[in-house]
Scaffold this active site. Structure first.
Site, mmCIF file in Angstrom:
data_model
loop_
_atom_site.group_PDB
_atom_site.id
_atom_site.type_symbol
_atom_site.label_atom_id
_atom_site.label_comp_id
_atom_site.label_asym_id
_atom_site.label_seq_id
_atom_site.Cartn_x
_atom_site.Cartn_y
_atom_site.Cartn_z
ATOM 1 N N SER A 144 -63.137 16.880 64.782
ATOM 2 C CA SER A 144 -63.828 18.094 64.343
ATOM 3 C C SER A 144 -63.999 18.953 65.580
ATOM 4 C CB SER A 144 -65.211 17.701 63.803
ATOM 5 O OG SER A 144 -66.041 18.839 63.646
ATOM 6 N N TYR A 157 -73.184 12.552 64.561
ATOM 7 C CA TYR A 157 -71.887 13.126 64.160
ATOM 8 C C TYR A 157 -71.108 13.587 65.398
ATOM 9 C CZ TYR A 157 -68.516 15.846 61.437
ATOM 10 O OH TYR A 157 -67.357 16.334 60.869
ATOM 11 N N LYS A 161 -67.487 12.154 66.849
ATOM 12 C CA LYS A 161 -66.312 13.030 66.878
ATOM 13 C C LYS A 161 -65.788 13.211 68.309
ATOM 14 C CE LYS A 161 -65.990 13.488 62.468
ATOM 15 N NZ LYS A 161 -64.837 12.913 61.743
HETATM 16 N N1 NAD Z 1 -65.797 19.768 55.898
HETATM 17 C C1 NAD Z 1 -65.853 20.190 57.151
HETATM 18 O O1 NAD Z 1 -66.342 21.301 57.429
HETATM 19 C C2 NAD Z 1 -65.284 19.324 58.249
HETATM 20 C C3 NAD Z 1 -65.131 19.906 59.523
HETATM 21 C C4 NAD Z 1 -64.615 19.143 60.554
HETATM 22 C C5 NAD Z 1 -64.258 17.829 60.326
HETATM 23 N N2 NAD Z 1 -64.438 17.270 59.094
HETATM 24 C C6 NAD Z 1 -64.048 15.872 58.917
HETATM 25 O O2 NAD Z 1 -63.090 15.776 57.882
HETATM 26 C C7 NAD Z 1 -63.102 14.451 57.364
HETATM 27 C C8 NAD Z 1 -63.071 14.524 55.851
HETATM 28 O O3 NAD Z 1 -64.291 15.081 55.396
HETATM 29 P P1 NAD Z 1 -64.380 16.165 54.228
HETATM 30 O O4 NAD Z 1 -64.977 17.362 54.812
HETATM 31 O O5 NAD Z 1 -63.099 16.223 53.509
HETATM 32 O O6 NAD Z 1 -65.544 15.493 53.368
HETATM 33 P P2 NAD Z 1 -65.572 14.868 51.874
HETATM 34 O O7 NAD Z 1 -66.929 14.285 51.740
HETATM 35 O O8 NAD Z 1 -65.110 15.866 50.889
HETATM 36 O O9 NAD Z 1 -64.492 13.708 51.973
HETATM 37 C C9 NAD Z 1 -64.742 12.536 52.742
HETATM 38 C C10 NAD Z 1 -64.276 11.333 51.954
HETATM 39 O O10 NAD Z 1 -64.512 10.172 52.779
HETATM 40 C C11 NAD Z 1 -64.996 9.156 51.928
HETATM 41 N N3 NAD Z 1 -65.752 8.147 52.662
HETATM 42 C C12 NAD Z 1 -67.027 8.235 53.132
HETATM 43 N N4 NAD Z 1 -67.372 7.057 53.684
HETATM 44 C C13 NAD Z 1 -66.312 6.231 53.558
HETATM 45 C C14 NAD Z 1 -66.077 4.890 53.931
HETATM 46 N N5 NAD Z 1 -67.008 4.137 54.547
HETATM 47 N N6 NAD Z 1 -64.858 4.342 53.658
HETATM 48 C C15 NAD Z 1 -63.915 5.079 53.021
HETATM 49 N N7 NAD Z 1 -64.074 6.353 52.638
HETATM 50 C C16 NAD Z 1 -65.268 6.920 52.905
HETATM 51 C C17 NAD Z 1 -65.876 9.869 50.909
HETATM 52 O O11 NAD Z 1 -66.076 9.054 49.754
HETATM 53 C C18 NAD Z 1 -65.060 11.134 50.649
HETATM 54 O O12 NAD Z 1 -64.169 10.958 49.568
HETATM 55 C C19 NAD Z 1 -64.339 13.784 57.950
HETATM 56 O O13 NAD Z 1 -63.960 12.932 59.004
HETATM 57 C C20 NAD Z 1 -65.154 14.957 58.462
HETATM 58 O O14 NAD Z 1 -66.011 14.585 59.500
HETATM 59 C C21 NAD Z 1 -64.927 18.008 58.057
#
Ligand code: NAD
Length: 273
Positions: A144, A157, A161
């Site tokens: 991230s 977090y 990251k």
């Molecule tokens: N959304 C944002 O703004 C953003 C920004 C930067 C980075 N990210 C990163 O992107 C990645 C995906 O997140 P997202 O935004 O798509 O969120 P999201 O919540 O839509 O998707 C995350 C998925 O991970 C699954 N998950 C959670 N814990 C788990 C576990 N222990 N084992 C297996 N699966 C698990 C959840 O069930 C969910 O389906 C994450 O690593 C997040 O930190 C997101």
């Protein structure tokens, strides 16, 4: 990695958000896709929908924080599809906004378990399999912009990251030194329109609710996950390490690096009202 057709991708956190978009994109490229996520209806629905649009998919209920689950994931991927060419260590949770003195040991363990141990288990368990194949392959670790800047009230977090960024850089060097055909990318999005805040435990104070609402608004206005997935496929195809779907957010990193180089104390710039 130039060829995607008939190759195998494993995506963690594939039931929602960025992971789901990655899975759809890989399926669209003609890959076989292993969808890993926590057991539940979301995983089953994602698999059903991708299969209905012609994808060859295998859903595997997986808690990435548990080594045994990730071992099962790897075994089932190889049993079903014979190899693993792309691994996306993507599953992640945000934790809840609170200052460090209000983050409990359990709060830290949950975020570190998914965001850091999830990536560590993924690398530990899949790298030997992918190296033994002795062919092209690519690992994408989802970090991230929070892995390049430090902000208040989400320390677990940010800590995880940052760790994912540095682990990815180490792996990049190690693969190069070993003459491996494997490559690695680190995905550093800004705000992406996903369900990440839905898993966040409710804030306990009015001030933390204000932070949570601020994050929710920024995420609701964020980049669509499909656009992030396009960037990732492009980075795999062109062997690019850094993946910045929101390059405008790099300015925060620049300010941070300047303050480090000039040994000035960090100054927090509020990013929502
Ligand atoms: N959304 C944002 O703004 C953003 C920004 C930067 C980075 N990210 C990163 O992107 C990645 C995906 O997140 P997202 O935004 O798509 O969120 P999201 O919540 O839509 O998707 C995350 C998925 O991970 C699954 N998950 C959670 N814990 C788990 C576990 N222990 N084992 C297996 N699966 C698990 C959840 O069930 C969910 O389906 C994450 O690593 C997040 O930190 C997101």
């Amino acid at each position: 990695m130039r060829t995607f057709t008939d190759r195998v991708a494993v995506v963690t956190g594939a039931a929602s958000g960025i992971g789901r978009a990655l899975a759809a994109r890989f399926a669209g490229e003609g890959m076989k896709v292993v969808l890993a996520d926590l057991e539940g209806e979301a995983l089953a629905t994602a698999a059903r929908e991708l299969a209905a649009s012609g994808g060859r998919v295998l859903p595997v209920p997986t808690d990435v924080a548990r080594a045994a689950d990730v071992e099962t994931l790897a075994r089932r991927a190889v049993e079903a599809f014979g190899a693993v060419h792309v691994l996306c260590n993507n599953a992640g949770v945000a934790g809840h906004p609170a200052p460090i003195w209000e983050q409990s040991a359990t709060d830290w363990e949950q975020v570190v378990g998914v965001n850091l141990w999830g990536v560590i288990h993924g690398l530990r368990i899949f790298l030997p399999i992918m190296r033994a194949q002795d062919g092209e392959g690519h690992i994408v670790n989802t970090a991230s912009m929070a892995g390049l800047v430090s902000l208040p009230n989400l320390a677990p977090y940010h800590a995880t990251k940052h760790a994912v960024v540095t682990i990815s850089e180490s792996l990049h060097y190690e693969l190069g030194l070993a003459g491996s055909k494997l490559r690695v990318s680190v995905l550093c999005p800004g705000f992406v329109r996903t369900g990440i805040m839905d898993a966040t435990p409710p804030a306990t104070t009015a001030e933390m609710r204000r932070w949570e609402d601020g994050y929710r608004r920024l995420i609701a206005a964020g980049t669509p996950p499909d656009e992030v997935a396009v960037r990732v496929v492009d980075a795999i195809r062109h062997e690019r390490f850094w993946v910045f779907p929101n390059p405008e957010t790099k300015v925060g990193f620049e300010v941070r690096v300047q303050s480090i180089l000039e040994e000035r104390n960090p100054i927090f710039q509020p990013f929502f009202d």
